[in-house]
Design an enzyme around this catalytic site. Sequence first.
Site, short mmCIF file in Angstrom:
data_model
loop_
_atom_site.label_atom_id
_atom_site.label_comp_id
_atom_site.label_asym_id
_atom_site.label_seq_id
_atom_site.Cartn_x
_atom_site.Cartn_y
_atom_site.Cartn_z
N LYS A 1 -0.59 4.89 -3.92
CA LYS A 1 -0.93 6.31 -3.94
C LYS A 1 0.28 7.03 -4.54
O LYS A 1 1.22 7.42 -3.83
CB LYS A 1 -1.19 6.81 -2.51
N GLU B 1 -4.81 4.83 -6.36
CA GLU B 1 -5.66 5.97 -6.00
C GLU B 1 -5.07 7.26 -6.54
O GLU B 1 -3.93 7.61 -6.21
CB GLU B 1 -5.82 6.07 -4.48
#
Length: 231
Positions: free
Chosen positions: A38, A112
């Site tokens: 992330k 992500e």
Amino acid sequence: MGKGYFITGTSTGVGKTLVSRALLHAFGARNNTAVGMKPVAVGCENGQYMDVELLLAASTVIAPREQVNPYALAPPIAPHIAAGQAGITIDMTTICKACFELQKKADLVIVEGTGGFLVPLNEYQDGSDMARALGFPVILVVGMQLGCLNHALLTAKVVRGTGLQLAGWVANRIDPQMIAFDENILTLKQRLNCPLVGVLPFEQNIDAKKLSLLLDIAKLERSTHMNADRM
């Protein structure tokens, strides 16, 4: 060197983290080492960034937090605004270096994105620039609700406009009362021109490992290989 996928969505809150976790479980079940990333997390709850914690838990290898999440910004607001308030600039070179280190540790990196594909990250760059810098095929998470057709088709058009491959899409039913759900799925299957990797049902108690069984990752691999053969 490992490969990877970039996970984007039709908006924020459509299930990118859920799909990323499910993909990590799905690839892990096929004896692939897989790690979640992330690059930019926003919104700190009780001292934790939940998206990051969930990705760490679903990964099959242990990686340093600073590589999994180079930028952690406490306010739950647009990342470029949160970064400005913190007096920092989100830098693509830093993100790419972290991803490169993760690629050394795993067969696959699931990255992500933050918010939608075009969410601003700094004064000049947005999520599309991050995806392009990493160079991975893109998986689109469509939050199935009223308005998703336009959002999905616009996002797909922009992804392809960056020169990246749209490797597949996942339908995530975030509105259990959505009218004409099946018809909307069919419309997107006809128009997105990439594989439907899975349809995730609405659930109160989400089990990403169980939902991973609903993802046909072989479609992703075939799509990616076919695109590579054309190049």
